[in-house]
Design a protein around this motif. Structure first.
Motif, PDB file in Angstrom:
ATOM      1  N   UNK A 295       0.867  -1.177   0.000  1.00 35.53           N
ATOM      2  CA  UNK A 295       0.000   0.000   0.000  1.00 35.53           C
ATOM      3  C   UNK A 295       0.906   1.230   0.000  1.00 35.53           C
ATOM      4  N   UNK A 296       0.902   2.057  -1.054  1.00 37.76           N
ATOM      5  CA  UNK A 296       1.859   3.168  -1.154  1.00 37.76           C
ATOM      6  C   UNK A 296       1.738   4.144   0.016  1.00 37.76           C
ATOM      7  N   UNK A 297       0.536   4.208   0.620  1.00 38.91           N
ATOM      8  CA  UNK A 297       0.370   5.160   1.722  1.00 38.91           C
ATOM      9  C   UNK A 297       1.118   4.700   2.976  1.00 38.91           C
ATOM     10  N   UNK A 298       1.225   3.362   3.145  1.00 40.90           N
ATOM     11  CA  UNK A 298       1.903   2.856   4.352  1.00 40.90           C
ATOM     12  C   UNK A 298       3.364   2.536   4.094  1.00 40.90           C
ATOM     13  N   UNK A 299       3.752   2.386   2.824  1.00 40.85           N
ATOM     14  CA  UNK A 299       5.078   1.939   2.371  1.00 40.85           C
ATOM     15  C   UNK A 299       5.502   0.720   3.204  1.00 40.85           C
ATOM     16  N   UNK A 300       6.551   0.836   4.015  1.00 41.51           N
ATOM     17  CA  UNK A 300       6.999  -0.360   4.742  1.00 41.51           C
ATOM     18  C   UNK A 300       6.651  -0.284   6.226  1.00 41.51           C
ATOM     19  N   UNK A 301       5.802   0.647   6.608  1.00 41.16           N
ATOM     20  CA  UNK A 301       5.508   0.814   8.042  1.00 41.16           C
ATOM     21  C   UNK A 301       4.466  -0.201   8.511  1.00 41.16           C
ATOM     22  N   UNK A 302       4.874  -1.457   8.602  1.00 41.81           N
ATOM     23  CA  UNK A 302       3.957  -2.493   9.080  1.00 41.81           C
ATOM     24  C   UNK A 302       4.485  -3.048  10.396  1.00 41.81           C
ATOM     25  N   UNK A 303       3.578  -3.366  11.296  1.00 34.09           N
ATOM     26  CA  UNK A 303       4.015  -3.948  12.574  1.00 34.09           C
ATOM     27  C   UNK A 303       3.740  -5.452  12.561  1.00 34.09           C
ATOM     28  N   UNK A 304       4.563  -6.233  13.262  1.00 35.26           N
ATOM     29  CA  UNK A 304       4.371  -7.699  13.256  1.00 35.26           C
ATOM     30  C   UNK A 304       2.959  -8.070  13.736  1.00 35.26           C
ATOM     31  N   UNK A 305       2.435  -9.151  13.150  1.00 30.44           N
ATOM     32  CA  UNK A 305       1.111  -9.684  13.497  1.00 30.44           C
ATOM     33  C   UNK A 305      -0.047  -8.727  13.188  1.00 30.44           C
ATOM     34  N   UNK A 306       0.269  -7.686  12.418  1.00 33.75           N
ATOM     35  CA  UNK A 306      -0.818  -6.744  12.037  1.00 33.75           C
ATOM     36  C   UNK A 306      -1.796  -7.471  11.107  1.00 33.75           C
ATOM     37  N   UNK A 307      -3.105  -7.265  11.297  1.00 35.61           N
ATOM     38  CA  UNK A 307      -4.110  -7.915  10.429  1.00 35.61           C
ATOM     39  C   UNK A 307      -4.557  -6.888   9.378  1.00 35.61           C
ATOM     40  N   UNK A 308      -4.607  -7.317   8.145  1.00 38.33           N
ATOM     41  CA  UNK A 308      -4.983  -6.395   7.052  1.00 38.33           C
ATOM     42  C   UNK A 308      -5.734  -7.161   5.968  1.00 38.33           C
ATOM     43  N   UNK A 309      -6.390  -6.415   5.124  1.00 41.62           N
ATOM     44  CA  UNK A 309      -7.065  -7.020   3.959  1.00 41.62           C
ATOM     45  C   UNK A 309      -6.048  -7.148   2.834  1.00 41.62           C
ATOM     46  N   UNK A 310      -6.087  -8.253   2.095  1.00 44.44           N
ATOM     47  CA  UNK A 310      -5.201  -8.413   0.940  1.00 44.44           C
ATOM     48  C   UNK A 310      -5.983  -9.112  -0.160  1.00 44.44           C
ATOM     49  N   UNK A 311      -5.501  -8.963  -1.374  1.00 42.92           N
ATOM     50  CA  UNK A 311      -6.182  -9.589  -2.529  1.00 42.92           C
ATOM     51  C   UNK A 311      -5.192 -10.518  -3.209  1.00 42.92           C
ATOM     52  N   UNK A 312      -5.655 -11.710  -3.532  1.00 40.56           N
ATOM     53  CA  UNK A 312      -4.760 -12.694  -4.174  1.00 40.56           C
ATOM     54  C   UNK A 312      -4.523 -12.275  -5.621  1.00 40.56           C
ATOM     55  N   UNK A 313      -3.227 -12.232  -6.004  1.00 42.79           N
ATOM     56  CA  UNK A 313      -2.871 -11.822  -7.377  1.00 42.79           C
ATOM     57  C   UNK A 313      -2.583 -13.023  -8.264  1.00 42.79           C
ATOM     58  N   UNK A 314      -1.831 -14.001  -7.728  1.00 43.63           N
ATOM     59  CA  UNK A 314      -1.486 -15.139  -8.599  1.00 43.63           C
ATOM     60  C   UNK A 314      -1.227 -16.382  -7.761  1.00 43.63           C
ATOM     61  N   UNK A 315      -1.421 -17.528  -8.376  1.00 45.25           N
ATOM     62  CA  UNK A 315      -1.147 -18.819  -7.732  1.00 45.25           C
ATOM     63  C   UNK A 315      -0.354 -19.653  -8.722  1.00 45.25           C
ATOM     64  N   UNK A 316       0.834 -20.092  -8.314  1.00 42.25           N
ATOM     65  CA  UNK A 316       1.682 -20.912  -9.195  1.00 42.25           C
ATOM     66  C   UNK A 316       1.143 -22.340  -9.168  1.00 42.25           C
ATOM     67  N   UNK A 317       0.987 -22.973 -10.340  1.00 41.55           N
ATOM     68  CA  UNK A 317       0.304 -24.296 -10.349  1.00 41.55           C
ATOM     69  C   UNK A 317       1.099 -25.397  -9.655  1.00 41.55           C
ATOM     70  N   UNK A 318       2.437 -25.344  -9.711  1.00 42.60           N
ATOM     71  CA  UNK A 318       3.209 -26.448  -9.124  1.00 42.60           C
ATOM     72  C   UNK A 318       3.755 -26.070  -7.761  1.00 42.60           C
ATOM     73  N   UNK A 319       4.416 -24.938  -7.654  1.00 42.37           N
ATOM     74  CA  UNK A 319       5.011 -24.570  -6.369  1.00 42.37           C
ATOM     75  C   UNK A 319       3.968 -24.028  -5.392  1.00 42.37           C
ATOM     76  N   UNK A 320       2.789 -23.720  -5.899  1.00 44.92           N
ATOM     77  CA  UNK A 320       1.677 -23.182  -5.101  1.00 44.92           C
ATOM     78  C   UNK A 320       2.046 -21.873  -4.374  1.00 44.92           C
ATOM     79  N   UNK A 321       3.010 -21.121  -4.941  1.00 42.49           N
ATOM     80  CA  UNK A 321       3.345 -19.817  -4.354  1.00 42.49           C
ATOM     81  C   UNK A 321       2.173 -18.871  -4.604  1.00 42.49           C
TER      82      UNK A 321
END
Length: 1835
Positions: free
Chosen positions: A314-340
């Protein structure tokens, strides 16, 4: 336990613990092995910060190491593999593919075959059929840039140039392949595609086998309204759907696409997602696990791990995240074999159904001078911050020219660089930039940068049959069509061009949206320096440019330019010599130079010419420039002086004087004069070098300026009696013009400013026209009356009949013509005099009619006429010899009758009575004399007065249009006629002027032209030697208001203008009256006046020595230096109008007030005149009412210059200063139009128009406010606003005189804020609609009065309101409520609110609202009982009875909170009544309530059934019965005896019998629900009874009960009775349409379609919509029907009828074309015929005729069509048209039986409408037919 599970989830709620653990470990293991080399090295160089963090327990450390091994680098093309699921965003849409933006700046494409299975099937079907399917929508119709889609990678291939191309699919079968029916759960968001459209909703393909997904209509409504703006979903459309119901273990699911539901959905553990079926685009709640330099690691859905790279934080927060913080996220991609799993934290993706921000189009390709490095990633590139604060990413290869030149040190945070935006990644919401020098400096980066006409360099890419592909830059390719490979056509282009060759091309066409670029390699086009013609607007007449021939045919050549602009070169413009076969001279692709002749850019029509001019080619460029100047320089109507350069057959070539460019112009011969004879004469006598003054610019078409000397046309332009454009033409106008063309069917007349009209043969003359050429000739001046105009075709129909076009005073008109003719003749004589080079010309000049000559006979001819010898040919006819017989050589005396300069003949007469010198008696004007015609010339005849023998001229024509005479009407020599004298002094031509016929009482006095000021006093022309600055002395001869005549010597007379007497002229004085007749004056010559035109000439003018000197006695000019006067010389040219600036004040002298034109004419200097328009004379309305009395001739007045008129010969002046029509100023105006109930249109100074609303006419509103204003009234007005050229005015006294404290009864209401609740306001009724009375409070504000607030009386018929509340009625109302947001005001007119009497008088006897309740409460139980029965029976009277006896009707309203239907009151039980009354009291009249609908018993259901009249029980019987009932309770009170009881019992028995008999009566009308129940039991299949039952409930506003009855009916009526059932369905539809919602109506409709023949239901609903004026819904329904019932002829016809009733004729024509494509061929004839019949009834009869004609041409033997055509034409056509059709039919070769039928019809028609002859003619034709048939039989 379960609750603990929910609160403390352990890897998903319903998973077994073991399963969760194995998955997790597997994921971590997979990630562990997905390590890249770069990352290992990066681990070693871990920052100090990271090391600090890792000082933990060993176990932790190992976990951390494990985490850190994780690959968080951005996605690359290499990392993509088949089967990878990605979230993408549509970037571009073409017909065959979607370009998709993928995360991390990647992109891929979806071919049209990979959309969905249903769409692919339709594509295959279309290809197989070979024609377009109507319900197959193109990709651009369904997809738009910015739409998010779920994709799967189907392949990654390498292109020829080494690039990887990513092929994607969005087919749900592939995207959702991980899902099965049992995995589907509530709340899941899936992507699906519309696979088919059903009655109740849509079938959606979600790609899960064995599952049927259905989307109901109501769940799609909000999406359709918001996103698709009302258009329906289409097959193949991609949707984000949320599951709202799962049935049968996932085999059936219901979906919703409601935007709010989709946006709010989250993927949860409860939905059982697994790594095998996880989908991109799902929004999840995630917990932060780890922050790394390149991104962060998250855990989500309790057991899964995913990564967010640096581009998706999120450009507004850049890297200012605290451990165990809960946030909304959207899935962008799923690798078929490595499942990344990759995720994004960007806001745009956190609500499913949203779309990312887009880049504005102007930013693409922009160069950013300073962009700041935010962060630099060694392996990937750098993130920059651009000048507007947005982020951009540059890949590593775009940071420098090559790897060697790359310096990492230059990309530290904060460094600044110049870059260019080369792309925009929608999925990263970032610009992609490049720092490469060659890209920053590149001329073309994208198709948008290329413009038509640009010359570009490119490389040959491929040779194809259609042409050659050229690569302009990496991303831009163009096509050179085969025709454009060279100047000539190449047969083997491969020999000239090889792949990789560099070529120089020019852009012919560039379409960035379709990525289409068309180029040319034709050298002549590439090297052309002429302007590029790329749109029709630039095609100005006279433009010369290059084009190429695309087609050469018999009619000419079609030439194409850039951007597909094309025009026609007609055959006559191909060359100066005629070309018979253009296709042999010109070939396709030939480059040609053309000139534009005419362009109609709206119609995209262009007329061109290859004939550029007579000059050689190299001079073309030079030639092009003055033309442009010329167009601008001379406006139509401008007056110029010209010099003759050359005489041509059809006119004179002249140059315009005082123009440094010496512009060439043409005066056609016919434009030299209004008189044909003078045109020839002038052309004959003018020579090269002659100067013609005061010629008007008529048109400047193309390269030629055309001038005219027609005085009638010039004065029409000067007096503004012209139209400048088609829009100004009004029927009834009289316009002066000239004949442009004479055709057999009529005459085309052209007017100044290029407007043309047609006078048809019937309107040409009052006499019968056999041949149009006998009446008019080309170029002749005419006055035409406008009969009608056709806006669409821009046609004007004219009338040239003298009876229509003349003023009615023929004597005055003919005399004006004669005077003008002799005035022109005088100029011609002066021209001859000046020339006088030959003795003959000299002799001719000296001859005038009436002069006596001594002649010698030269020859006597056979016919008795004689020729005399002399300086010119002198004939005399036999008639003119009198009784003399002459021999050659004999001398004799003769009198000249007429001199014809053209043929150099002088006609003479030897008659004694003409030769005798009589004492001339004094003649008076308008005296009548007998006269003998002596000679007839072309324009006039010479007559001799019987008493005196003096010669007079009489005009032959009485009007310009009076051109044709029958032989019997023509004048003959020797004929005696009656003549009225008009000029009693002999003029320069030796004749008196007279007109034919007796004098009229009202003699028309000709208004003198401005230039004729001193006509009478001017002496004969004297040549003088005066020159500029000469001082002369003279004697004042006469004093006129604006000038003084001075005799300089015996012969020479001069003139002093009023402005040349005093240096300082006091305003209001009369300078000329300071001089007296006989006074000596010393003056200086400052100029001269032309003798003929009386126009001021500068000293330098070639004819100055023949002029009347113009003098000045101003002391400053007489005593000053000559140089001072030289300045005056410049002053005195026509250009000096330019020396007067707008706003300058000048002193001028009143000449006269021109009543006809409504302006004051003034003179400023001797040669400058001005006009003051009526409205600029004063701000005082008294002065404006009688301007002619307010200004005296010769008075000096001060005026302000506002400009010049169209002819540039007059100044436009104002006596009130320059009027600024700004808000708040007060001005004067004239009422031009009074619009009832709306207001006034007012003409303001400066030609502007303003509007006054009825609310601004007075401070106190009146009943008929417009009665005080008549057209032409002069009023003072206050300007309320002046915006966008619309001026709003007020004539309220409070606005005009704010200081006078006059009483303002009705205050201005400007906006809704001025209205307060409870306020009393006055206004005017605007309109009456079903929803109430609309009431105007001000120009912009309307209030609504509900019907229950209009009057205390209940009204059933709205026509009553219209009668008592007509539009414009003044009323007082009370404000009940004000809704400021929606600008709604609710008002009341009730007497208790306004204190005014009711608007509906009491005398109407209408029932009051709520009157019945009060009565009931007042009366006792007995009376109520009585009332009950009376009203009960009264209610059921038929409507006609009720109307006939209005006073007997007693009606009460139903419960006030009802659904708005008035009913006749019904009473069942007393308790109910009391309850109802209480209810009513509490709910009387709620403001804002819906309007009430009145429904009587005869409720109509649009099904064609006549209301059944059911007789009513006898009124008397009924009342007696009720009386007996009433006695009942009283008798109970007494103690009854046995006998009485017996009697009573018998009585009751009788009553019961009577009642039963009455109930059994078949003619009895039902009265209650029970009655109806009995009836429907006896006749369950009668739809009429059921409908009446419904109507019964509706009258009581029991809508639910009415619905229930309809449902009962549908269940009860036998299934075989289809029509009866349909009747009920239609009634139910009608009910829902009137009282239900759109949703309930649709539900009923969908059921009706299932249970009945669908087509009938559709048609009925269409009718219902149309009747209730819901046209939009009707149209949508018709569109559905056309798709569903394409093969049904009736649907097409019904829709056509609907469109025509709406007035949409064009749409109907298009519908016919569609119908013919859809319907089988055998139906075509019938369909066309039916369409034509509909056109005749509702549309365009001409088009209908054309349809019939074309059908009959194709099928001449279709007698049925002939019959229909005849019937319709007999009804609608003229008799001539009908007879033409019959004539055609009886000459067809049909079977004798059919021919007999047609002959019989023809005979019947003629018997009915024709004459005895026409009947005989038909019989004859029939006999001929029989004879020919029998003769054939014989042979």
């Amino acid at each position: 336990m379960a609750s603990m599970e929910e609160n403390f989830p352990r890897g998903g709620v319903q998973k077994k613990p073991t399963e969760g653990k194995t998955l997790n470990s597997k994921l971590e293991r997979d990630n562990l092995f997905d390590v890249s080399r770069e990352e290992q090295s990066q681990k070693r160089k871990r920052s100090q910060r990271d090391q600090g963090k890792q000082k933990k327990f060993k176990a932790d450390r190992t976990a951390a190491v494990k985490d850190n091994v994780v690959n968080i680098e951005p996605l690359t093309v290499e990392a993509l593999c088949e089967g990878m699921l990605l979230l993408g965003c549509v970037k571009e849409v073409s017909d065959y593919e979607l370009v998709i933006s993928l995360p991390n700046g990647l992109s891929g494409f979806v071919p049209v075959t990979q959309i969905s299975e249903a769409y692919s099937k339709m594509l295959s079907k279309q290809v197989a059929q070979g024609e377009l399917l109507e319900d197959l929508n193109s990709l651009p119709d369904m997809y738009s840039p910015g739409m998010l889609v779920r994709c799967i990678v189907t392949s990654v291939e390498k292109n020829a140039d080494g690039r990887r191309s990513v092929k994607l699919s969005i087919d749900p079968k592939k995207v959702n392949k991980g899902l099965n029916a049992s995995a589907l759960a509530l709340g899941m968001v899936l992507s699906g595609f519309v696979s088919s459209i059903e009655d109740h909703g849509y079938l959606i393909d979600i790609g899960v086998s064995g599952t049927h997904a259905f989307l109901p209509h109501q769940k799609a409504q909000s999406y359709i309204k918001a996103v698709l703006r009302g258009s329906d979903l289409k097959i193949g459309q991609n949707l984000n759907c949320v599951i709202v119901e799962v049935k049968n273990e996932g085999r059936v699911v219901r979906l919703s696409i409601d935007r709010s539901e989709v946006a709010a959905s989250l993927a949860t553990e409860r939905q059982n997602w697994t790594l095998s079926n996880l989908l991109p685009g799902l929004v999840v709640k995630a917990r932060l696990q780890k922050v790394a330099p390149l991104g962060i690691k998250l855990s989500f859905l309790s057991s899964f791990t995913g990564f967010v790279d640096f581009m998706h934080m999120d450009p507004e927060k850049s890297m200012n995240y605290s451990p165990d913080q809960v946030m909304k996220a959207c899935i962008l991609s799923i690798h078929p074999t490595s499942k990344v799993v990759r995720l994004t934290l960007r806001q745009a993706f956190l609500h499913p159904g949203g779309s990312p921000n887009q880049l504005s189009s102007d930013r693409m390709g922009a160069v950013v001078e300073e962009s700041t490095v935010k962060t630099f990633y060694k392996q990937f590139g750098a993130v920059f911050e651009l000048d507007d604060g947005t982020l951009a990413f540059a890949r590593l290869k775009h940071l420098s020219k090559n790897k060697k030149s790359f310096k990492p040190a230059a990309f530290k945070t904060g460094c600044k660089h110049k870059c260019r935006i080369i792309d925009y990644s929608l999925m990263d919401e970032m610009c992609i930039v490049s720092l490469k020098y060659q890209i920053i400096e590149a001329r073309f980066l994208q198709y948008q940068d290329i413009h038509t006409g640009d010359v570009v360099q490119g490389k040959v890419f491929a040779l194809k049959p259609i042409g050659m592909q050229v690569k302009v830059t990496d991303g831009i390719k163009g096509l050179v069509p085969s025709m454009h490979l060279a100047d000539v056509t190449l047969k083997q282009p491969e020999k000239k061009y090889n792949r990789g060759d560099e070529v120089k091309c020019r852009v012919l066409e560039c379409n960035p949206t379709g990525k289409k670029l068309i180029l040319t390699l034709k050298k002549s086009l590439i090297q052309s320096k002429l302007p590029v013609l790329s749109n029709y607007e630039d095609a100005k007449p006279g433009l010369v440019t290059h084009g190429f021939v695309v087609c050469a045919r018999d009619f000419g050549c079609i030439v194409k330019f850039y951007n597909d602009v094309k025009g026609l070169v007609p055959k006559n413009e191909l060359s100066s010599e005629p070309i018979s076969c253009p296709d042999k001279v010109f070939h396709e692709g030939q480059v040609v130079k053309v000139m534009v002749l005419k362009c109609e850019f709206l119609q995209e029509r262009l007329l061109l010419s290859f004939r550029l001019s007579g000059k050689p080619a190299p001079e073309d460029k030079k030639e092009c420039t003055p033309k442009k100047k010329q167009e601008v320089k001379y406006q139509i109507g401008e007056m110029v002086d010209v010099k003759v350069l050359k005489k041509k057959d059809n006119g004179l070539e002249v140059s315009i004087l005082k123009d440094e460019d010496s512009v060439i112009a043409v005066i056609p011969t016919v434009h030299l004069s209004d008189f044909a004879s003078n045109c020839k004469l002038l052309w004959h006598c003018l020579q090269e070098g002659d100067v013609l003054p005061r010629v008007m610019c008529l048109s400047a078409k193309g390269e030629r300026i055309i001038l005219s000397r027609k005085s009638a046309v010039i004065s029409a332009v000067q007096e503004e009696q012209v139209v400048r454009s088609f829009s100004e033409i009004q029927p009834g106008m009289l316009l002066t013009g000239y004949v442009r063309n004479v055709m057999p069917f009529g005459v085309f007349v052209e007017f100044p400013f290029g407007v043309t009209g047609l006078a048809p043969k019937v309107s040409m003359s009052d006499k019968f026209v056999t041949d149009t050429k006998d009446h008019f000739v080309v170029g002749q001046t005419v006055i035409a009356k406008v009969m009608s105009t056709d806006e669409e075709k821009q046609r004007v129909l004219l009338n040239l009949k003298v009876s229509e076009c003349s003023s009615g005073d023929s004597a005055a008109e003919s005399f004006a013509l004669l005077s003008q003719y002799f005035k022109e003749m005088k100029e011609i004589r002066n021209l001859f005099k000046r020339r006088a080079e030959s003795g003959m010309a000299q002799g001719l000049c000296e001859l005038v009619p009436g002069k006596e000559l001594q002649l010698v006979v030269q020859d006597v001819k056979e016919d008795g006429s004689v020729l005399f010898s002399g300086s010119c040919v002198t004939p005399a006819t036999r008639y003119h010899l009198g009784d003399k017989s002459l021999v050659p050589g004999e001398k004799t005396k003769a009198v000249v009758l007429h001199v014809d300069a053209l043929t150099s003949k002088a006609y003479v007469s030897l008659q004694e009575k003409l030769l005798k010198q009589r004492t001339k008696q004094r003649l008076t004007e308008n005296s009548q004399h007998s006269a003998i015609v002596q000679h007839i010339a072309e324009e006039f005849a010479i007559v001799s007065l019987l008493e005196t023998g003096q010669l007079a001229a009489i005009p032959i024509a009485s009007h310009f249009n009076d051109t044709f005479r029958f032989d019997s009407e023509k004048l003959k020599v020797g004929q005696t006629i009656s003549a009225t004298l008009k000029a009693v002094k002999v003029n320069d031509h030796g004749v008196l002027l007279a007109v034919q016929g007796p004098a009229k009482k009202n003699v028309f006095v000709r208004v003198r032209k401005e230039s004729e000021t001193a006509l009478e006093e001017m002496l004969a022309t004297v040549k003088h030697s005066l020159s500029l600055g000469d001082i002369v002395t003279g004697t004042v001869k006469s004093v006129k208001p604006t000038h003084v005549t001075v005799a300089i010597d015996d012969k020479l007379t001069g003139s002093i203008h009023a402005s040349r007497i005093l240096d300082e002229v006091p305003i209001g004085s009369f300078p000329t009256y300071t001089l007296k007749a006989g006074q000596k004056v010393t003056a200086r010559v400052i100029g001269g006046r032309d003798v003929n035109t009386h126009r001021y000439l500068p000293i330098t003018h070639p004819h100055f020595t023949w002029s009347i000197p113009e003098l000045s006695i101003r002391p400053s000019e007489v005593e000053g230096e000559v140089t001072a006067v030289v300045n005056l010389k410049e002053d005195s040219t026509l250009e000096d109008l330019g020396l007067y600036n707008v706003g300058q004040t000048v002193t001028c002298f009143v000449k006269k007030y021109n009543i006809a034109r409504n302006w004051l004419e003034v003179e400023v200097t001797p040669d400058i005149r001005g006009r003051v328009p009526h409205l600029l004379l004063s701000l005082n309305t008294k002065v404006l009412k009688h301007p002619e009395k307010s200004f005296r001739i010769g008075e000096a007045i001060s005026a302000t210059v506002t400009g010049t008129d169209v002819t540039k010969t007059n100044l436009c002046l104002s006596l009130t200063g320059i009027q600024s029509l700004e808000q708040g100023t007060i001005t004067v105006g004239t009422v031009t139009k009074v619009t009832p109930h709306v207001g006034l249109s007012i003409a303001l100074p400066g030609g502007k128009t303003g509007k006054v609303s009825i609310f601004h006419l007075s401070d106190t509103y009146k009943e008929n406010p417009l009665d005080d204003f008549k057209v032409g009234k002069i009023v003072r007005c206050y300007i309320l606003s002046n915006e966008n050229g619309k001026i709003q005015l007020s004539v309220r006294q409070s606005r005009l005189n704010p200081k006078s404290n006059s009483k303002v009864e009705d205050v201005e209401i400007t906006c809704i804020k001025d209205v307060k609740k409870g306020q009393l306001v006055r206004g005017y009724v605007k309109s009456i609609t079903p929803s109430g009375v609309f009431f105007g409070l001000s120009t912009s504000l309307l209030g609504r009065i509900l019907f229950q607030n209009v009057s205390p009386y209940f009204v059933q018929k709205h026509s009553l309101y219209e009668k008592y509340l007509p539009e414009g009625k003044l009323l007082t109302a009370k404000v009940l409520s004000v809704n400021r947001k929606e600008k709604h005001t609710e008002l009341s007119l009730l007497p208790e609110d306004t204190g005014m009497p009711s608007v509906l008088p009491e005398s109407l006897g209408l029932p009051r609202y709520g009157a019945e309740q009060e009565k009931r409460e007042a009366d006792d139980r007995k009376k109520r009982q009585e009332l009950k029965l009376k009203t009960k029976w009264r209610r059921v009277k038929s409507e006609s009875e009720q109307e006939a006896e209005p006073k007997k009707r007693k009606i009460c309203p139903a419960d006030e909170s009802d659904s708005g239907i008035e009913v006749y009151y019904r009473e069942e039980e007393d308790d109910d009544q009391e309850e109802e009354a209480a209810k009513k009291k509490s709910q009387i009249r709620k403001p804002g309530e819906a309007p009430r609908l009145q429904v009587s018993m005869g409720f109509t259901w649009d099904e064609d059934m006549n209301a059944v009249d059911i007789p009513v029980l006898n009124q008397k019987e009924e009342s007696s019965e009720s009386e007996e009932e009433e006695e009942d309770p009283q008798s109970k009170l007494k103690k009854q005896t046995k006998k009485e009881k017996e009697l009573e019992k018998q009585k009751k028995e009788k009553e019961l019998c009577k009642l039963e008999a009455a109930l059994m009566d078949p003619s009895r009308q039902p009265q209650s629900a029970d009655d109806f129940d009995r009836l429907v039991l006896s006749s369950p299949n009668s739809s009429i009874l059921w409908l009446q039952y419904m109507a019964f409930h509706l009258q009581a506003t029991e809508i639910e009960k009415a619905r229930a009855v309809a449902e009962r009916a549908l269940k009860t009526i036998c299934f075989r009775e289809e029509q009866e059932k349909l009747n009920v369905w239609v009634a139910l539809l009608n009910l829902e349409n009137m009282y239900g919602t759109e949703e309930t109506l649709m539900k009923v409709f969908e059921r009706a379609v299932q249970y009945n023949e669908p087509l009938k239901v559709f048609q009925h609903l269409c009718d219902i919509y149309a009747n209730s004026e819901k046209y939009k819904q009707a149209e949508e329904l018709y569109h559905t029907m056309l798709k569903r019932f394409r093969q049904e002829k009736s649907v097409w016809l019904k829709y056509a009828s609907f469109l025509l009733k709406q007035g949409q004729t064009e749409a109907t024509h298009r519908l016919l074309e569609r119908a013919l494509k859809a319907l089988p061929t055998k139906e075509h004839v019938d369909v066309i015929s039916r369409f034509a019949q509909l056109e005749f009834r509702f549309g365009d009869p001409e088009h209908a005729k054309a349809l019939f004609e074309s059908t009959l041409n194709t099928y001449p033997k279709r007698t049925d069509i002939w019959s229909i055509y005849m019937d319709i034409m007999i009804k609608h056509g003229s008799q001539k048209e009908v007879r033409d059709i019959f004539e055609r039919v009886i000459h067809l070769s049909l079977a004798p039986k059919k021919m007999k039928f047609f002959f019989k019809r023809y005979l019947d028609y003629e018997k009915k409408f024709g004459t005895a002859e026409s009947v005989l003619a038909v019989k004859r034709a029939a006999l001929e037919y029989v004879e020919t048939k029998s003769s054939f039989a014989d042979t």
